[in-house]
Design a protein around this motif. Structure first.
Motif, PDB file in Angstrom:
ATOM      1  N   ILE A   1     -38.818 -32.706  49.754  1.00 52.05           N
ATOM      2  CA  ILE A   1     -37.843 -31.599  49.588  1.00 52.05           C
ATOM      3  C   ILE A   1     -37.943 -30.799  50.756  1.00 52.05           C
ATOM      4  N   LEU A   2     -39.348 -30.445  51.302  1.00 48.59           N
ATOM      5  CA  LEU A   2     -39.143 -29.765  52.439  1.00 48.59           C
ATOM      6  C   LEU A   2     -38.720 -30.788  53.859  1.00 48.59           C
ATOM      7  N   GLY A   3     -38.907 -31.810  53.756  1.00 48.06           N
ATOM      8  CA  GLY A   3     -38.625 -32.870  54.935  1.00 48.06           C
ATOM      9  C   GLY A   3     -37.144 -32.843  54.839  1.00 48.06           C
ATOM     10  N   TYR A   4     -36.380 -33.125  53.530  1.00 50.15           N
ATOM     11  CA  TYR A   4     -34.893 -33.006  53.443  1.00 50.15           C
ATOM     12  C   TYR A   4     -34.644 -31.629  54.197  1.00 50.15           C
ATOM     13  N   ALA A   5     -35.168 -30.605  53.848  1.00 51.17           N
ATOM     14  CA  ALA A   5     -34.755 -29.229  54.339  1.00 51.17           C
ATOM     15  C   ALA A   5     -34.699 -29.116  55.848  1.00 51.17           C
ATOM     16  N   ALA A   6     -35.819 -29.779  56.315  1.00 55.17           N
ATOM     17  CA  ALA A   6     -36.075 -29.667  57.777  1.00 55.17           C
ATOM     18  C   ALA A   6     -35.039 -30.496  58.515  1.00 55.17           C
ATOM     19  N   PHE A   7     -34.713 -31.748  58.033  1.00 57.41           N
ATOM     20  CA  PHE A   7     -33.616 -32.417  58.748  1.00 57.41           C
ATOM     21  C   PHE A   7     -32.307 -32.103  58.555  1.00 57.41           C
ATOM     22  N   GLU A   8     -32.097 -31.545  57.434  1.00 50.82           N
ATOM     23  CA  GLU A   8     -30.673 -30.758  57.177  1.00 50.82           C
ATOM     24  C   GLU A   8     -30.651 -29.632  58.114  1.00 50.82           C
ATOM     25  N   GLY A   9     -31.748 -28.739  58.309  1.00 52.50           N
ATOM     26  CA  GLY A   9     -31.545 -27.774  59.151  1.00 52.50           C
ATOM     27  C   GLY A   9     -31.168 -28.128  60.381  1.00 52.50           C
ATOM     28  N   VAL A  10     -31.898 -29.444  61.070  1.00 55.91           N
ATOM     29  CA  VAL A  10     -31.706 -29.792  62.559  1.00 55.91           C
ATOM     30  C   VAL A  10     -29.760 -30.049  62.465  1.00 55.91           C
ATOM     31  N   PHE A  11     -29.554 -30.786  61.410  1.00 59.86           N
ATOM     32  CA  PHE A  11     -28.030 -31.040  61.441  1.00 59.86           C
ATOM     33  C   PHE A  11     -27.182 -29.858  61.354  1.00 59.86           C
ATOM     34  N   LEU A  12     -27.581 -28.953  60.796  1.00 56.34           N
ATOM     35  CA  LEU A  12     -26.748 -27.678  60.544  1.00 56.34           C
ATOM     36  C   LEU A  12     -26.920 -26.830  61.866  1.00 56.34           C
ATOM     37  N   GLY A  13     -27.876 -26.844  62.522  1.00 56.80           N
ATOM     38  CA  GLY A  13     -28.125 -26.026  63.815  1.00 56.80           C
ATOM     39  C   GLY A  13     -27.254 -26.778  64.803  1.00 56.80           C
ATOM     40  N   VAL A  14     -27.149 -28.103  65.045  1.00 54.51           N
ATOM     41  CA  VAL A  14     -26.284 -28.814  65.978  1.00 54.51           C
ATOM     42  C   VAL A  14     -24.697 -28.642  65.794  1.00 54.51           C
ATOM     43  N   ILE A  15     -24.449 -28.724  64.437  1.00 56.14           N
ATOM     44  CA  ILE A  15     -22.874 -28.764  64.254  1.00 56.14           C
ATOM     45  C   ILE A  15     -22.474 -27.324  64.264  1.00 56.14           C
ATOM     46  N   SER A  16     -23.491 -26.315  63.989  1.00 55.90           N
ATOM     47  CA  SER A  16     -23.209 -24.854  64.099  1.00 55.90           C
ATOM     48  C   SER A  16     -22.955 -24.443  65.470  1.00 55.90           C
TER      49      SER A  16
ATOM     50  N   THR B   1     -25.364 -36.622  72.935  1.00 55.89           N
ATOM     51  CA  THR B   1     -26.901 -37.056  72.487  1.00 55.89           C
ATOM     52  C   THR B   1     -27.190 -36.150  71.417  1.00 55.89           C
ATOM     53  N   SER B   2     -26.810 -34.742  71.522  1.00 54.77           N
ATOM     54  CA  SER B   2     -27.348 -33.993  70.111  1.00 54.77           C
ATOM     55  C   SER B   2     -26.421 -34.220  69.031  1.00 54.77           C
ATOM     56  N   TYR B   3     -25.260 -34.491  69.467  1.00 54.61           N
ATOM     57  CA  TYR B   3     -24.151 -34.938  68.352  1.00 54.61           C
ATOM     58  C   TYR B   3     -24.604 -36.160  67.538  1.00 54.61           C
ATOM     59  N   GLY B   4     -25.209 -37.314  68.151  1.00 53.83           N
ATOM     60  CA  GLY B   4     -25.731 -38.322  67.769  1.00 53.83           C
ATOM     61  C   GLY B   4     -27.269 -38.020  66.971  1.00 53.83           C
ATOM     62  N   LEU B   5     -27.947 -36.978  67.534  1.00 51.86           N
ATOM     63  CA  LEU B   5     -29.097 -36.525  66.951  1.00 51.86           C
ATOM     64  C   LEU B   5     -28.737 -35.921  65.306  1.00 51.86           C
ATOM     65  N   ALA B   6     -27.626 -35.053  65.599  1.00 52.96           N
ATOM     66  CA  ALA B   6     -27.214 -34.324  64.404  1.00 52.96           C
ATOM     67  C   ALA B   6     -26.933 -35.563  63.136  1.00 52.96           C
ATOM     68  N   VAL B   7     -26.132 -36.410  63.573  1.00 53.93           N
ATOM     69  CA  VAL B   7     -25.893 -37.379  62.553  1.00 53.93           C
ATOM     70  C   VAL B   7     -26.888 -38.310  62.179  1.00 53.93           C
TER      71      VAL B   7
END
Length: 286
Positions: free
Chosen positions: A128-143, A98-104
């Motif tokens: 720009i900040l919206g992009y940063a927030a969603f990118e952060g979620v992606f990076l957090g999950v894959i990290s 589920t978290s992997y799907g959320l990351a994608v």
């Protein structure tokens, strides 16, 4: 895992408002003239064709033009948003399908927001900040996923990203790399070719033609591709530095500092994801 960073579709300071960018020709500081000629804040010595470099003009003192402080503050806010999103995702989302799907999903949303901003005439802090927030979620999950298999990989990737960024800035400030129109064209051609090859590789993997990720495998070939990707990230950093330097020298409006922060964030995210894969490959081969 491939990065969602839309670094190859980047825009510099928007072409419609006359500020520096590497998606138009001629460019600021290059041989064909000065795209800042209509800027009310500054006049350029590059107005004569054939003059490639010179002393940047000093824009008149005004509170409405971009400064290095503006770029630093906006970049800190944007990167801070990425970091907060990543920490929260790491702390709150367990490593599951589920978290992997959320990351994608987060990566796709971040990509869409980045594309919308890329084609806007003016910077939008919300996008720009919206992009940063969603990118952060992606990076957090894959990290977290990488860390669960290769302990310490995210920390090493952060250190590697900092090292690449610092080395690129040092080389740029020392003048060992001159960001010219020819340099930008060659680099962009290589970057686009890389993107096409990666897209074809993805299709081959999806249809079962290439096994174990193809060019993006966790073997020597994957390591070589990762190194090329990181070098391309360093190339885009030099473009970012040039855009920031030109924007400040020619008195770009203050809100253009958001574009500088946006470009730097995309590039650093790209480098981090590629560094994360590279660390995993080398750890996997130990």
């Amino acid at each position: 895992m491939r990065s969602s960073n839309p670094v190859f579709s980047r825009r510099g300071f928007s072409r419609d408002n006359g500020y520096a960018g590497f998606n138009t020709a001629p460019q600021a500081g290059y041989a064909q003239g000065n795209p800042y000629a209509q800027n009310p804040y500054a006049q350029s010595p590059y107005a004569q064709p054939g003059v490639q470099y010179g002393t940047p003009p000093q824009a008149p003192a005004t509170t409405d033009r971009m400064t290095m402080d503006d770029v630093v503050v906006r970049s800190a806010i944007t990167l801070g948003t990425v970091a907060v999103g990543a920490v929260l995702a790491w702390a709150l989302l367990p490593v599951t399908a589920t978290s992997y799907g959320l990351a994608v999903g987060s990566a796709i949303v971040a990509f869409v927001l980045a594309m919308v901003q890329s084609f806007r005439r003016t910077p939008s802090p919300a996008l720009i900040l919206g992009y940063a927030a969603f990118e952060g979620v992606f990076l957090g999950v894959i990290s977290e996923m990488y860390n669960s298999r290769w302990s310490g990989a995210p920390f090493q990737a952060v250190l590697g990203t900092m090292a690449v960024s610092a080395a690129t800035l040092l080389v740029y400030k020392a003048g060992w790399i001159r960001v010219t129109a020819r340099y930008a064209r060659i680099g962009m051609a290589i970057a686009m070719a890389f993107l096409v090859v990666m897209a074809v590789n993805l299709l081959l993997v999806a249809f079962g033609v290439a096994e174990d990720g193809g060019l993006r495998s966790f073997g020597p070939l994957g390591a070589l591709v990762g190194i090329v990707a990181i070098l391309l990230g360093a190339f885009f950093l030099t473009l970012d530095f040039k855009q920031i330097e030109d924007g400040i020298a020619y008195g770009a409006p203050r809100n253009e500092s958001w574009l500088a922060a946006f470009g730097l964030t995309m590039t650093l995210v790209w480098i981090y994801v590629e560094m994360l894969r590279l660390v995993a490959i080398f750890t996997n081969n130990d």
